[in-house]
Design a protein around this motif. Sequence first.
Motif, PDB file in Angstrom:
ATOM      1  N   PRO A  82      41.143  28.901  59.776  1.00  0.00           N
ATOM      2  CA  PRO A  82      40.095  29.755  59.216  1.00  0.00           C
ATOM      3  C   PRO A  82      40.150  29.783  57.693  1.00  0.00           C
ATOM      4  CG  PRO A  82      41.218  30.846  61.040  1.00  0.00           C
ATOM      5  CD  PRO A  82      42.007  29.615  60.727  1.00  0.00           C
ATOM      6  N   LEU A  83      39.024  30.017  57.060  1.00  0.00           N
ATOM      7  CA  LEU A  83      38.979  30.108  55.608  1.00  0.00           C
ATOM      8  C   LEU A  83      39.835  31.267  55.109  1.00  0.00           C
ATOM      9  CD1 LEU A  83      35.192  29.479  54.936  1.00  0.00           C
ATOM     10  CD2 LEU A  83      37.071  27.861  54.722  1.00  0.00           C
ATOM     11  N   SER A  84      40.370  31.100  53.922  1.00  0.00           N
ATOM     12  CA  SER A  84      41.257  32.112  53.357  1.00  0.00           C
ATOM     13  C   SER A  84      40.465  33.326  52.889  1.00  0.00           C
ATOM     14  CB  SER A  84      42.043  31.527  52.184  1.00  0.00           C
ATOM     15  OG  SER A  84      41.232  31.478  51.025  1.00  0.00           O
ATOM     16  N   GLU A  85      41.170  34.384  52.621  1.00  0.00           N
ATOM     17  CA  GLU A  85      40.538  35.614  52.151  1.00  0.00           C
ATOM     18  C   GLU A  85      39.913  35.440  50.773  1.00  0.00           C
ATOM     19  OE1 GLU A  85      43.383  38.711  50.715  1.00  0.00           O
ATOM     20  OE2 GLU A  85      44.881  37.306  51.521  1.00  0.00           O
ATOM     21  N   TYR A  86      40.315  34.385  50.047  1.00  0.00           N
ATOM     22  CA  TYR A  86      39.795  34.177  48.698  1.00  0.00           C
ATOM     23  C   TYR A  86      38.485  33.389  48.692  1.00  0.00           C
ATOM     24  CZ  TYR A  86      44.647  35.400  47.832  1.00  0.00           C
ATOM     25  OH  TYR A  86      45.855  36.038  47.832  1.00  0.00           O
ATOM     26  N   ASP A  87      38.142  32.796  49.820  1.00  0.00           N
ATOM     27  CA  ASP A  87      36.956  31.956  49.911  1.00  0.00           C
ATOM     28  C   ASP A  87      35.817  32.759  50.533  1.00  0.00           C
ATOM     29  OD1 ASP A  87      35.035  29.981  50.357  1.00  0.00           O
ATOM     30  OD2 ASP A  87      36.544  28.448  50.755  1.00  0.00           O
ATOM     31  N   LEU A  88      34.808  33.092  49.735  1.00  0.00           N
ATOM     32  CA  LEU A  88      33.717  33.926  50.235  1.00  0.00           C
ATOM     33  C   LEU A  88      32.762  33.161  51.149  1.00  0.00           C
ATOM     34  CD1 LEU A  88      32.785  36.010  47.064  1.00  0.00           C
ATOM     35  CD2 LEU A  88      34.413  36.552  48.881  1.00  0.00           C
ATOM     36  N   ASN A  89      32.815  31.839  51.127  1.00  0.00           N
ATOM     37  CA  ASN A  89      31.989  31.012  52.024  1.00  0.00           C
ATOM     38  C   ASN A  89      30.499  31.256  51.808  1.00  0.00           C
ATOM     39  OD1 ASN A  89      31.716  29.050  54.074  1.00  0.00           O
ATOM     40  ND2 ASN A  89      31.539  30.613  55.658  1.00  0.00           N
ATOM     41  N   ARG A  90      30.145  31.515  50.569  1.00  0.00           N
ATOM     42  CA  ARG A  90      28.736  31.728  50.231  1.00  0.00           C
ATOM     43  C   ARG A  90      28.587  31.618  48.712  1.00  0.00           C
ATOM     44  NH1 ARG A  90      28.698  36.628  47.800  1.00  0.00           N
ATOM     45  NH2 ARG A  90      30.182  38.217  48.489  1.00  0.00           N
ATOM     46  N   PRO A  91      27.372  31.338  48.245  1.00  0.00           N
ATOM     47  CA  PRO A  91      27.153  31.361  46.797  1.00  0.00           C
ATOM     48  C   PRO A  91      27.206  32.787  46.270  1.00  0.00           C
ATOM     49  CG  PRO A  91      25.094  30.949  47.950  1.00  0.00           C
ATOM     50  CD  PRO A  91      26.175  30.919  48.987  1.00  0.00           C
ATOM     51  N   PHE A  92      27.640  32.937  45.032  1.00  0.00           N
ATOM     52  CA  PHE A  92      27.695  34.258  44.410  1.00  0.00           C
ATOM     53  C   PHE A  92      27.492  34.070  42.910  1.00  0.00           C
ATOM     54  CE2 PHE A  92      31.966  32.573  44.939  1.00  0.00           C
ATOM     55  CZ  PHE A  92      32.517  32.678  43.672  1.00  0.00           C
ATOM     56  N   GLY A  93      27.644  35.124  42.159  1.00  0.00           N
ATOM     57  CA  GLY A  93      27.471  35.018  40.714  1.00  0.00           C
ATOM     58  C   GLY A  93      26.053  34.591  40.373  1.00  0.00           C
ATOM     59  N   TRP A  94      25.920  33.559  39.550  1.00  0.00           N
ATOM     60  CA  TRP A  94      24.606  33.065  39.170  1.00  0.00           C
ATOM     61  C   TRP A  94      23.869  32.415  40.341  1.00  0.00           C
ATOM     62  CZ3 TRP A  94      22.210  34.921  35.268  1.00  0.00           C
ATOM     63  CH2 TRP A  94      22.869  35.275  34.088  1.00  0.00           C
ATOM     64  N   GLY A  95      24.570  32.107  41.420  1.00  0.00           N
ATOM     65  CA  GLY A  95      23.926  31.526  42.592  1.00  0.00           C
ATOM     66  C   GLY A  95      23.404  32.545  43.572  1.00  0.00           C
ATOM     67  N   ALA A  96      23.486  33.823  43.207  1.00  0.00           N
ATOM     68  CA  ALA A  96      23.029  34.874  44.124  1.00  0.00           C
ATOM     69  C   ALA A  96      22.269  35.967  43.382  1.00  0.00           C
ATOM     70  CB  ALA A  96      24.227  35.469  44.869  1.00  0.00           C
ATOM     71  N   GLN A  97      21.587  35.585  42.309  1.00  0.00           N
ATOM     72  CA  GLN A  97      20.797  36.560  41.567  1.00  0.00           C
ATOM     73  C   GLN A  97      19.563  36.970  42.389  1.00  0.00           C
ATOM     74  OE1 GLN A  97      21.560  37.862  38.138  1.00  0.00           O
ATOM     75  NE2 GLN A  97      23.394  37.264  39.260  1.00  0.00           N
ATOM     76  N   PRO A  98      19.223  38.241  42.394  1.00  0.00           N
ATOM     77  CA  PRO A  98      18.060  38.693  43.174  1.00  0.00           C
ATOM     78  C   PRO A  98      16.808  37.893  42.827  1.00  0.00           C
ATOM     79  CG  PRO A  98      19.295  40.570  42.339  1.00  0.00           C
ATOM     80  CD  PRO A  98      19.904  39.355  41.706  1.00  0.00           C
TER      81      PRO A  98
END
Length: 434
Positions: free
Chosen positions: A25-41
């Motif tokens: 399974p993916l580690s707790e540090y890997d969100l498995n999704r875009p975030f930051g500038w890749g998740a702006q509303p």
Amino acid sequence: MKLTRLLIALSLMMYLSSFSAAQTPLSEYDLNRPFGWGAQPGFEVTGGEGGEEVVVTTEAELEAAMTTKDPVTKERDVPLIIYVKGEIEFKSMHTWHVKNKTVLGLPGSRIYSKDRTKKNSGIMKFTSGSGADSENIILRNLTIQGAGAYDVDGDDALLFQGVKRIWVDHCTIGDGVDSSFDCNHESDYVCVTWCHFIYRIPPLGGGSGGSDDHRYCNTWGSSDKATESIGHLNTTFANCWWDEGCMERCPRIRFGKVHVVNCYYTNTDNNYSIGYGYLSNIYAEKCWFANGVIVDKDYTDAKHGYPDYNYQLVGSKQGGSALADKKQDVGGAEYFNPDKYYSYEGFDVDLVPSVVGNEQTGAGANLMVEVGKGVTGYANGGVSTGIKHFDFTTAHSADYYSLSGMRQSGLQHGINIVRQQMSDGTVKVMKVKQ
């Protein structure tokens, strides 16, 4: 924030609890999704979510899938999830004006080029212009390898020009003829996570550009005069690894507000790592630099009227010792702080070598990807084909052996003995770590 991390970890554990023993399974540090500038509303990266799935095994099949048109509008914006299977050689760079695509590398896959010429080098370019734009692209678990650095004004292994909403995750990218992965011309809302950058093919000197070692990895912004990019090129680099051979531009940045967090630098004997250029506004935090790595360089050009920049380096270490924080600017613009745009602070800098630098569960194309399921964890044993040592320009054929001398069908995980028959009749034997 600690409660948020705990909730994320618990949700991941619940989501991944049904996985078989075939992967980790993916580690707790890997969100498995875009975030930051890749998740702006309003600018979230979703790729081909909800679209049909297709498996490709050849250059022609990948081209056909990528350029699928809507039967009514004739636009290349059909949501599609494309799985890359096996090793695919590109004979020239493919230029795509496409939208809403997710490209996933199956374990052991690789996309590569053997061409070092100005005309045909390069592999994948996503671009906009001439009435056709690219937008909303996800690339995950891909191994992308160029033919080796050669300064002939050739092309990059991966290039985004004028593209918005990009997520590049768990990719291994290297040996670009010009650069390995560049982004320019108003590209924006970019998230680059868990990527491993490395050069294995020796650089070729004597090119028309003048550099005999053009292993320049990531250029963000094509030139100081490309002012159309002002206010764009906003990017989050998180948990990325710049490894051996990355001599410069890790990344070199113009114009954008760029967050570099929890990144790992083992590119020793380099010229510099982070280059701060004209109108860049960089916040680099909790990064780990190995001893011998040159951390940064001022690449603004006051002589020709391009001096402005903002650069912050905070909470980072080199070889286990704390680096002095930096906060410096020319021009007086407001310092970029990610907290003003999104909430992501990363993990403890002391964990970076063990978390990001772990070849099985850290940066690189080490995910377990399954057709119909997508990413289901890490691939036990690190089954990505990876970036190879071979000199594509002279190797005629190759045989593979284990350390005990047993013949193998190809590279296996661990240490391999590779016997290359060169085009001039000589034989080269080397050890290769996979």
